[in-house]
Write a protein that holds these residues in place. Structure first.
Motif, PDB file in Angstrom:
ATOM      1  N   LEU A  61       0.975  -0.997  -0.005  1.00  0.00           N
ATOM      2  CA  LEU A  61      -0.067  -0.215  -0.295  1.00  0.00           C
ATOM      3  C   LEU A  61       0.705   1.389   0.188  1.00  0.00           C
ATOM      4  N   THR A  62       0.733   2.173  -0.931  1.00  0.00           N
ATOM      5  CA  THR A  62       1.561   3.258  -1.049  1.00  0.00           C
ATOM      6  C   THR A  62       0.359   4.489  -1.603  1.00  0.00           C
ATOM      7  N   ALA A  63       1.209   5.598  -1.546  1.00  0.00           N
ATOM      8  CA  ALA A  63       0.725   6.786  -2.094  1.00  0.00           C
ATOM      9  C   ALA A  63       1.949   7.931  -2.212  1.00  0.00           C
ATOM     10  N   SER A  64       1.682   8.986  -3.040  1.00  0.00           N
ATOM     11  CA  SER A  64       2.642   9.767  -3.490  1.00  0.00           C
ATOM     12  C   SER A  64       3.252  10.394  -1.911  1.00  0.00           C
ATOM     13  N   SER A  65       4.246  10.959  -1.920  1.00  0.00           N
ATOM     14  CA  SER A  65       4.890  11.600  -0.590  1.00  0.00           C
ATOM     15  C   SER A  65       4.083  12.907  -0.359  1.00  0.00           C
ATOM     16  N   ALA A  66       3.584  13.645  -1.656  1.00  0.00           N
ATOM     17  CA  ALA A  66       2.870  14.802  -1.357  1.00  0.00           C
ATOM     18  C   ALA A  66       1.505  14.463  -0.825  1.00  0.00           C
ATOM     19  N   VAL A  67       0.722  13.584  -1.111  1.00  0.00           N
ATOM     20  CA  VAL A  67      -0.529  13.156  -0.781  1.00  0.00           C
ATOM     21  C   VAL A  67      -0.347  12.453   0.900  1.00  0.00           C
ATOM     22  N   ARG A  68       1.011  11.772   1.118  1.00  0.00           N
ATOM     23  CA  ARG A  68       0.923  11.320   2.339  1.00  0.00           C
ATOM     24  C   ARG A  68       1.291  12.427   3.435  1.00  0.00           C
ATOM     25  N   ALA A  69       1.981  13.473   3.020  1.00  0.00           N
ATOM     26  CA  ALA A  69       2.270  14.483   3.663  1.00  0.00           C
ATOM     27  C   ALA A  69       0.959  15.569   4.059  1.00  0.00           C
ATOM     28  N   LYS A  70       0.064  15.591   2.784  1.00  0.00           N
ATOM     29  CA  LYS A  70      -1.306  16.209   3.388  1.00  0.00           C
ATOM     30  C   LYS A  70      -1.994  15.490   4.225  1.00  0.00           C
ATOM     31  N   ARG A  71      -2.291  14.301   4.146  1.00  0.00           N
ATOM     32  CA  ARG A  71      -2.732  13.598   4.915  1.00  0.00           C
ATOM     33  C   ARG A  71      -2.286  13.656   6.617  1.00  0.00           C
ATOM     34  N   ARG A  72      -1.203  13.484   6.725  1.00  0.00           N
ATOM     35  CA  ARG A  72      -0.501  13.864   8.016  1.00  0.00           C
ATOM     36  C   ARG A  72      -0.571  15.475   8.382  1.00  0.00           C
ATOM     37  N   TYR A  73      -0.563  16.246   7.601  1.00  0.00           N
ATOM     38  CA  TYR A  73      -0.728  17.507   7.940  1.00  0.00           C
ATOM     39  C   TYR A  73      -2.073  17.888   8.422  1.00  0.00           C
ATOM     40  N   ALA A  95      -5.959  18.569  12.689  1.00  0.00           N
ATOM     41  CA  ALA A  95      -7.155  18.473  13.498  1.00  0.00           C
ATOM     42  C   ALA A  95      -7.063  18.316  14.939  1.00  0.00           C
ATOM     43  N   LYS A  96      -5.720  18.079  15.267  1.00  0.00           N
ATOM     44  CA  LYS A  96      -5.588  18.052  16.794  1.00  0.00           C
ATOM     45  C   LYS A  96      -5.147  19.168  17.554  1.00  0.00           C
ATOM     46  N   GLY A  97      -5.206  20.140  16.513  1.00  0.00           N
ATOM     47  CA  GLY A  97      -4.890  21.791  17.029  1.00  0.00           C
ATOM     48  C   GLY A  97      -3.160  21.832  17.233  1.00  0.00           C
ATOM     49  N   GLU A  98      -2.620  21.167  16.504  1.00  0.00           N
ATOM     50  CA  GLU A  98      -0.949  21.353  16.390  1.00  0.00           C
ATOM     51  C   GLU A  98      -0.725  22.449  15.097  1.00  0.00           C
ATOM     52  N   THR A  99       0.399  22.961  15.417  1.00  0.00           N
ATOM     53  CA  THR A  99       0.692  23.599  14.290  1.00  0.00           C
ATOM     54  C   THR A  99       2.066  23.075  13.775  1.00  0.00           C
ATOM     55  N   CYS A 100       1.921  22.834  12.329  1.00  0.00           N
ATOM     56  CA  CYS A 100       2.692  22.203  11.428  1.00  0.00           C
ATOM     57  C   CYS A 100       3.150  22.968  10.303  1.00  0.00           C
ATOM     58  N   ASP A 101       4.304  22.314   9.676  1.00  0.00           N
ATOM     59  CA  ASP A 101       4.737  23.199   8.193  1.00  0.00           C
ATOM     60  C   ASP A 101       4.744  21.551   7.374  1.00  0.00           C
TER      61      ASP A 101
END
Length: 220
Positions: A143-155, A160-166
């Motif tokens: 199971l894979t996905a592009s790095s951009a898609v995986r980064a967006k999901r993690r972001y 959603a947890k209220g964390e600030t991230c880049d």
């Protein structure tokens, strides 16, 4: 008894997908990544340098990782302490990517993981399940996905947890972890020759779950 192995890079959604499928098929879900993360947490707490292979190998006999189930949800116990709520941050994930490449760490968990597959219908996800832990699994999924898609999901997950991230930093971390996981000497991340490739970049969770369940129907 059946066994399903789901491998793939960090952030591909393995755990989310695996939990859903295991529940729908009435399989026991084993999150091997959580097991490696708990060991990484142990070394973070001790301040151990992940490059000090000898020190890590010497500590491994002192580490006991077990799985328990409460209300159907997997709980990870580190030397008897439930650490499920402490192992999902980036620091632990990055440490796990380094320490999981160490032979003594992998050996500490390998027998436990294989033994689980002998006792029940198992769905196990990780980096080397189909290639190393369960090479004879009835179904192997990469199971894979592009790095951009995986980064967006993690972001989105962190926001959603209220964390600030880049988001750019998140993608950089994902690419770095991919390289670490794919280039490690022991059991590197790769698609097993007989694994079915599922790229979830343009798929939602329901679509991925149904695609994998359809593959399982073929091998039953």
């Amino acid at each position: 008894m059946y066994s399903i192995a789901i491998d793939g890079p960090a952030g591909a959604g393995k755990s989310t997908i695996a939990k859903r499928i295991a529940k729908e098929l009435n399989f026991i879900y084993v999150d091997t990544g959580a097991m490696y993360r708990s060991i990484a947490l142990y070394f973070l707490r001790k301040g151990t340098d992940p490059a000090d292979v000898e020190a890590i190998a010497a500590e491994c006999p002192n580490i006991k990782v077990t799985l328990a189930y409460e209300d159907g949800a997997q709980q990870v116990l580190l030397n008897g302490e439930n650490v499920t709520g402490f192992i999902r941050n980036e620091e632990v994930g990055n440490m796990a990517s380094k320490t999981s490449a160490i032979p003594a760490v992998r050996a500490a968990l390998l027998d436990l993981q294989r033994d689980m597959a002998k006792t029940a219908d198992i769905l196990m996800d990780g980096r080397d399940i189909g290639t190393n832990v369960l090479p004879n699994a009835d179904l192997k999924i990469y199971l894979t996905a592009s790095s951009a898609v995986r980064a967006k999901r993690r972001y989105d997950e962190l926001v959603a947890k209220g964390e600030t991230c880049d988001i750019n930093k998140i993608e950089e971390d994902i690419i770095t972890r991919d390289k670490q996981d794919m280039s490690r000497e022991i059991a590197p991340l790769k698609q097993a020759e007989d694994a079915v490739l599922v790229d979830s970049s343009d798929m939602n969770i329901d679509e991925v779950v149904e695609a994998i369940k359809a593959e399982f129907e073929k091998v039953k």
